[in-house]
Design a protein around this motif. Structure first.
Motif, PDB file in Angstrom:
ATOM      1  N   GLN A 151      -8.244  11.467 -44.555  1.00 54.50           N
ATOM      2  CA  GLN A 151      -9.127  12.445 -45.186  1.00 54.50           C
ATOM      3  C   GLN A 151      -9.528  13.469 -44.127  1.00 54.50           C
ATOM      4  OE1 GLN A 151     -12.637  10.715 -46.905  1.00 54.50           O
ATOM      5  NE2 GLN A 151     -13.298  12.620 -47.879  1.00 54.50           N
ATOM      6  N   VAL A 152      -9.168  14.724 -44.352  1.00 55.30           N
ATOM      7  CA  VAL A 152      -9.440  15.797 -43.397  1.00 55.30           C
ATOM      8  C   VAL A 152     -10.577  16.654 -43.935  1.00 55.30           C
ATOM      9  CG1 VAL A 152      -8.480  17.802 -42.199  1.00 55.30           C
ATOM     10  CG2 VAL A 152      -7.040  15.803 -42.623  1.00 55.30           C
ATOM     11  N   ALA A 153     -11.569  16.909 -43.108  1.00 57.31           N
ATOM     12  CA  ALA A 153     -12.714  17.724 -43.527  1.00 57.31           C
ATOM     13  C   ALA A 153     -12.242  19.085 -44.013  1.00 57.31           C
ATOM     14  CB  ALA A 153     -13.692  17.886 -42.370  1.00 57.31           C
ATOM     15  N   PRO A 154     -12.869  19.631 -45.059  1.00 53.06           N
ATOM     16  CA  PRO A 154     -12.456  20.940 -45.592  1.00 53.06           C
ATOM     17  C   PRO A 154     -12.449  22.044 -44.544  1.00 53.06           C
ATOM     18  CG  PRO A 154     -13.972  19.860 -47.103  1.00 53.06           C
ATOM     19  CD  PRO A 154     -13.945  19.018 -45.859  1.00 53.06           C
ATOM     20  N   TRP A 198      -3.725  17.664 -47.943  1.00 55.58           N
ATOM     21  CA  TRP A 198      -4.957  17.281 -47.240  1.00 55.58           C
ATOM     22  C   TRP A 198      -6.019  18.387 -47.256  1.00 55.58           C
ATOM     23  CZ3 TRP A 198      -0.233  15.516 -45.174  1.00 55.58           C
ATOM     24  CH2 TRP A 198      -0.095  14.118 -45.151  1.00 55.58           C
ATOM     25  N   ARG A 199      -5.742  19.494 -47.938  1.00 53.18           N
ATOM     26  CA  ARG A 199      -6.682  20.621 -47.886  1.00 53.18           C
ATOM     27  C   ARG A 199      -7.877  20.455 -48.816  1.00 53.18           C
ATOM     28  NH1 ARG A 199      -1.986  25.236 -48.066  1.00 53.18           N
ATOM     29  NH2 ARG A 199      -1.112  24.772 -45.993  1.00 53.18           N
ATOM     30  N   ALA A 230      -5.460  11.341 -48.568  1.00 53.42           N
ATOM     31  CA  ALA A 230      -4.070  11.339 -49.017  1.00 53.42           C
ATOM     32  C   ALA A 230      -3.279  10.403 -48.118  1.00 53.42           C
ATOM     33  CB  ALA A 230      -3.483  12.756 -48.966  1.00 53.42           C
ATOM     34  N   PRO A 231      -2.236   9.770 -48.654  1.00 57.04           N
ATOM     35  CA  PRO A 231      -1.484   8.790 -47.859  1.00 57.04           C
ATOM     36  C   PRO A 231      -0.624   9.448 -46.788  1.00 57.04           C
ATOM     37  CG  PRO A 231      -0.478   9.069 -50.022  1.00 57.04           C
ATOM     38  CD  PRO A 231      -1.746   9.854 -50.044  1.00 57.04           C
ATOM     39  N   LEU A 249      -0.439  16.369 -37.955  1.00 56.36           N
ATOM     40  CA  LEU A 249      -0.838  17.014 -39.199  1.00 56.36           C
ATOM     41  C   LEU A 249      -1.088  18.505 -39.013  1.00 56.36           C
ATOM     42  CD1 LEU A 249      -3.319  14.400 -40.721  1.00 56.36           C
ATOM     43  CD2 LEU A 249      -1.049  15.004 -41.581  1.00 56.36           C
ATOM     44  N   GLY A 250      -1.231  18.943 -37.755  1.00 55.31           N
ATOM     45  CA  GLY A 250      -1.466  20.353 -37.466  1.00 55.31           C
ATOM     46  C   GLY A 250      -2.837  20.667 -36.908  1.00 55.31           C
TER      47      GLY A 250
END
Length: 245
Positions: free
Chosen positions: A9-12, A22-23, A28-29, A45-46
């Protein structure tokens, strides 16, 4: 990859760095290789590690060296603001594309080193490490160099927004009119007699208050653009000065 699957889970706030799934800020897996550290996974992931704050696994804070296991739920949070930079006084180094931001930081008295020519990523990273400066850049690859002392991504391409971003993120001490906007050197008061040989005739006749850079000898006075600069300084002090709540 064919290894453990985790949920990430990536912070917005970090959404611009990651692929579409992930946005949204929802988990997400992601299939990992079973040996890479969480820091490497986040970068894959960038997201530059300069922009990743706390990393959590199943609700517990973990270091970047943590190796994820199957079924773990990973949260990637943004850096806390204001961000502390331990290990050295807060000073900046800006890449060649951020000249306007460098001059505005210097106008506010913030130590902001800048090269007007492109000295290359390795040299910038080395200077960051040697002088213990926070490297500011919009180049994600540059921010991933391991030799950096510290770094930060500049999110906007607009100088006004860039300045607000950096002042809000790092809360540097503001001491307007104390640095040379050309070379970053300290300014000192100067009499007209001291700088007369560096002034045009019209300037000598019109102005009486001067400052000079102790490093490059550039002379400053309250010229035609001073009102605009005063507004910029006043706005920054009102929002980011020591009196703000």
């Amino acid at each position: 990859m064919n290894g453990p699957e985790i949920l990430v889970q990536v912070a917005p706030e970090l959404g611009l760095f990651v692929p579409a799934q992930w946005r949204s800020g929802e988990p997400a897996p992601l299939v990992t290789d079973g040996v890479s550290t969480l820091g490497h996974v986040v970068e894959s992931l960038g997201v530059p590690l300069t922009e990743a704050g706390t990393l959590r696994v199943d609700g517990h804070d973990v270091p970047t060296a943590h190796v994820p296991s199957a079924g773990e739920r990973v949260e990637v949070l943004p850096v806390h603001r204001p961000q502390e930079v331990p290990g050295a006084p807060l000073r900046f180094l800006l890449d060649v594309h951020l000249g306007t931001l460098a001059r505005r930081l210097r106008l506010l008295g913030v130590d902001a080193a800048y090269e007007a020519v492109d000295i290359g990523d390795p040299a910038l990273a080395t200077r960051s490490a040697e002088e213990r400066r926070v490297l500011l850049s919009r180049d994600r690859g540059l921010l991933r160099r391991r030799e950096l002392f510290a770094g930060a991504y500049v999110y906007s391409d607009q100088p006004d927004e860039q300045l607000r971003d950096i002042l809000g993120r790092f809360a540097p001490e503001l001491r307007p009119w104390t640095r040379c906007t050309a070379c970053n050197g300290p300014l000192t008061e100067a009499s007209k007699e001291d700088v007369a040989d560096r002034l045009e005739g019209g300037t000598r006749a019109t102005y009486d208050v001067f400052a000079a850079c102790t490093e490059c000898s550039r002379v400053y006075w309250r010229g035609a653009h001073h009102a605009r600069l005063e507004t910029m300084v006043a706005d920054a002090l009102a929002e980011f000065g020591p009196a703000r709540a």
